[in-house]
Design a protein around this motif. Structure first.
Motif, PDB file in Angstrom:
ATOM      1  N   UNK A   1       0.818  -1.226   0.124  1.00 33.66           N
ATOM      2  CA  UNK A   1      -0.021  -0.073  -0.013  1.00 33.66           C
ATOM      3  C   UNK A   1       0.802   1.383   0.038  1.00 33.66           C
ATOM      4  N   UNK A   2       1.881   1.249   0.665  1.00 36.37           N
ATOM      5  CA  UNK A   2       2.793   2.190   0.866  1.00 36.37           C
ATOM      6  C   UNK A   2       3.548   2.546  -0.361  1.00 36.37           C
ATOM      7  N   UNK A   3       4.060   1.408  -1.036  1.00 34.72           N
ATOM      8  CA  UNK A   3       4.638   1.312  -2.442  1.00 34.72           C
ATOM      9  C   UNK A   3       3.901   2.032  -3.456  1.00 34.72           C
ATOM     10  N   UNK A   4       2.639   1.578  -3.479  1.00 30.31           N
ATOM     11  CA  UNK A   4       1.887   2.001  -4.608  1.00 30.31           C
ATOM     12  C   UNK A   4       1.184   3.305  -4.366  1.00 30.31           C
ATOM     13  N   UNK A   5       1.105   3.915  -3.259  1.00 29.91           N
ATOM     14  CA  UNK A   5       0.732   5.223  -2.996  1.00 29.91           C
ATOM     15  C   UNK A   5      -0.962   5.035  -2.622  1.00 29.91           C
ATOM     16  N   UNK A   6      -1.330   3.698  -2.207  1.00 26.64           N
ATOM     17  CA  UNK A   6      -2.952   3.584  -1.791  1.00 26.64           C
ATOM     18  C   UNK A   6      -3.150   4.185  -0.483  1.00 26.64           C
ATOM     19  N   UNK A   7      -4.457   4.777  -0.255  1.00 28.23           N
ATOM     20  CA  UNK A   7      -4.655   5.319   0.857  1.00 28.23           C
ATOM     21  C   UNK A   7      -4.874   4.346   2.264  1.00 28.23           C
ATOM     22  N   UNK A   8      -4.755   2.925   2.042  1.00 28.37           N
ATOM     23  CA  UNK A   8      -4.978   2.007   2.988  1.00 28.37           C
ATOM     24  C   UNK A   8      -4.995   0.678   2.532  1.00 28.37           C
ATOM     25  N   UNK A   9      -5.273  -0.502   3.233  1.00 29.97           N
ATOM     26  CA  UNK A   9      -5.084  -1.673   2.962  1.00 29.97           C
ATOM     27  C   UNK A   9      -6.088  -2.628   3.595  1.00 29.97           C
ATOM     28  N   UNK A  10      -6.689  -3.740   3.245  1.00 29.94           N
ATOM     29  CA  UNK A  10      -7.503  -4.541   3.928  1.00 29.94           C
ATOM     30  C   UNK A  10      -7.307  -5.937   3.510  1.00 29.94           C
ATOM     31  N   UNK A  11      -7.194  -6.767   4.700  1.00 28.76           N
ATOM     32  CA  UNK A  11      -6.931  -8.032   4.177  1.00 28.76           C
ATOM     33  C   UNK A  11      -8.307  -8.809   3.837  1.00 28.76           C
ATOM     34  N   UNK A  12      -8.332  -9.594   2.740  1.00 26.84           N
ATOM     35  CA  UNK A  12      -9.386 -10.355   2.443  1.00 26.84           C
ATOM     36  C   UNK A  12     -10.126 -11.216   3.588  1.00 26.84           C
ATOM     37  N   UNK A  13     -11.300 -11.064   3.805  1.00 20.45           N
ATOM     38  CA  UNK A  13     -12.017 -11.658   4.702  1.00 20.45           C
ATOM     39  C   UNK A  13     -13.382 -12.009   4.210  1.00 20.45           C
ATOM     40  N   UNK A  14     -14.161 -13.056   4.596  1.00 16.91           N
ATOM     41  CA  UNK A  14     -15.605 -13.476   4.183  1.00 16.91           C
ATOM     42  C   UNK A  14     -16.459 -12.873   5.413  1.00 16.91           C
ATOM     43  N   UNK A  15     -15.987 -12.166   6.244  1.00 16.33           N
ATOM     44  CA  UNK A  15     -16.962 -11.959   7.562  1.00 16.33           C
ATOM     45  C   UNK A  15     -17.454 -10.408   7.021  1.00 16.33           C
ATOM     46  N   UNK A  16     -18.900 -10.160   7.126  1.00 13.03           N
ATOM     47  CA  UNK A  16     -19.288  -9.227   6.419  1.00 13.03           C
ATOM     48  C   UNK A  16     -19.031  -8.066   7.362  1.00 13.03           C
ATOM     49  N   UNK A  17     -19.198  -8.231   8.643  1.00  7.93           N
ATOM     50  CA  UNK A  17     -18.941  -7.285   9.549  1.00  7.93           C
ATOM     51  C   UNK A  17     -17.444  -6.456   9.567  1.00  7.93           C
ATOM     52  N   UNK A  18     -16.529  -7.488   9.147  1.00 10.94           N
ATOM     53  CA  UNK A  18     -15.361  -6.774   9.362  1.00 10.94           C
ATOM     54  C   UNK A  18     -14.903  -6.101   7.860  1.00 10.94           C
ATOM     55  N   UNK A  19     -15.634  -6.673   6.789  1.00 19.97           N
ATOM     56  CA  UNK A  19     -15.658  -5.810   5.609  1.00 19.97           C
ATOM     57  C   UNK A  19     -16.329  -4.646   5.749  1.00 19.97           C
ATOM     58  N   UNK A  20     -17.409  -4.518   5.977  1.00 23.24           N
ATOM     59  CA  UNK A  20     -18.070  -3.296   6.153  1.00 23.24           C
ATOM     60  C   UNK A  20     -17.497  -2.149   7.381  1.00 23.24           C
ATOM     61  N   UNK A  21     -17.076  -2.851   8.347  1.00 23.89           N
ATOM     62  CA  UNK A  21     -16.286  -2.058   9.360  1.00 23.89           C
ATOM     63  C   UNK A  21     -15.112  -1.358   8.662  1.00 23.89           C
ATOM     64  N   UNK A  22     -14.293  -2.038   8.286  1.00 23.18           N
ATOM     65  CA  UNK A  22     -13.098  -1.508   7.741  1.00 23.18           C
ATOM     66  C   UNK A  22     -13.415  -0.402   6.320  1.00 23.18           C
ATOM     67  N   UNK A  23     -14.398  -0.752   5.673  1.00 20.63           N
ATOM     68  CA  UNK A  23     -14.836   0.300   4.503  1.00 20.63           C
ATOM     69  C   UNK A  23     -15.127   1.670   5.221  1.00 20.63           C
ATOM     70  N   UNK A  24     -16.139   1.101   6.076  1.00 25.79           N
ATOM     71  CA  UNK A  24     -16.876   2.528   6.896  1.00 25.79           C
ATOM     72  C   UNK A  24     -15.695   3.289   7.240  1.00 25.79           C
ATOM     73  N   UNK A  25     -14.681   2.695   8.217  1.00 29.34           N
ATOM     74  CA  UNK A  25     -13.590   3.381   8.498  1.00 29.34           C
ATOM     75  C   UNK A  25     -12.825   4.335   7.664  1.00 29.34           C
TER      76      UNK A  25
END
Length: 258
Positions: free
Chosen positions: A222-246
């Motif tokens: 993420x740092x090398x490519x200049x992304x705003x952040x990163x998220x590990x793949x997970x199938x847990x909807x709450x984790x996905x939504x919480x990370x995206x929301x943040x």
């Protein structure tokens, strides 16, 4: 009309069939010529792709097998003098497991649905406001799982399975966030991130890299490519939504640097 379960299962089986065929070709090439680096690269790509898909679905035994295969092939690539037998044995096990799923898709009941993106309980993850998220991944299974998770939380989710499709989607409407598969970002050498940086229309869209890579490697990418952040793949909807929301609630900034 096909149910969401049937569509997801169809996507997963279609992708696993393509991976199965490709891994068999690579396995046979490596058995004939253990020094075939092209076959090893292809096998490594397939193993990583399968592992990424299975991080999103509820098939623990196959997910564990895919993780071991990915690690074994990675070790083989790092050590050119290593015997390929351990990795090829895991390929055989994986091929057998995938072939078994292909032979009996109709027998999989609701308890065997390969989907993890379901909200646990009834408490929704709070979002300040509904936003549009563009999800970019080359796996239809991953796209469907993430889309269902985000839409279940009241977000609008667009999907793209290639960089070209992502650029087209952005040109038609500006999402609030882009969730970008790391392998696509690296294959295109960060082309989308560079475009977001240089194009005045897109430069305020944060890009979050999405991958099953270890946390330290994903953070570095993420740092090398200049992304705003990163998220590990997970199938847990709450984790996905919480990370995206943040990420959505962070003050807007350009991905790719100034």
């Amino acid at each position: 009309m096909a149910s969401e379960h049937q569509l997801l299962l169809s996507d997963f089986l279609a992708e696993s069939e393509m991976l199965l065929d490709s891994m068999v070709r690579s396995r046979d090439s490596l058995r004939a010529c253990p020094s075939d680096r092209a076959a090893l690269r292809e096998l490594s790509r397939d193993a990583h792709t399968l592992r990424g898909i299975l991080m999103m679905v509820e098939l623990p035994a196959l997910r564990d097998l895919a993780c071991r295969l990915d690690e074994a092939v990675g070790a083989l690539r790092r050590d050119e003098g290593r015997s390929p037998e351990d990795a090829l044995r895991l390929v055989d096990e994986t091929v057998k497991a995938l072939a078994g799923m292909q032979r009996a898709p109709a027998t999989q009941g609701r308890g065997h649905v390969p989907a993890r993106a379901e909200m646990r309980g009834h408490q929704a993850v709070p979002l300040a406001r509904s936003r549009t998220v563009l999800v970019v991944d080359d796996s239809r299974t991953v796209l469907r799982v993430v889309q269902r998770a985000l839409e279940g939380a009241g977000l609008r989710a667009l999907t793209a399975n290639t960089m070209a499709a992502a650029v087209d989607a952005i040109s038609r409407e500006q999402p609030a966030l882009i969730l970008l598969d790391l392998s696509i970002a690296e294959q295109d050498a960060g082309a989308l991130l560079r475009r977001l940086c240089r194009d005045g229309v897109f430069h305020r869209i944060p890009v979050v890299l999405f991958s099953n890579q270890p946390e330290t490697l994903l953070r570095a990418a993420a740092k090398r490519l200049g992304a705003a952040g990163h998220l590990r793949k997970t199938g847990d909807a709450r984790e996905i939504v919480a990370a995206v929301s943040a990420h959505l609630e962070k003050p807007a900034r350009a991905s790719g640097g100034a």
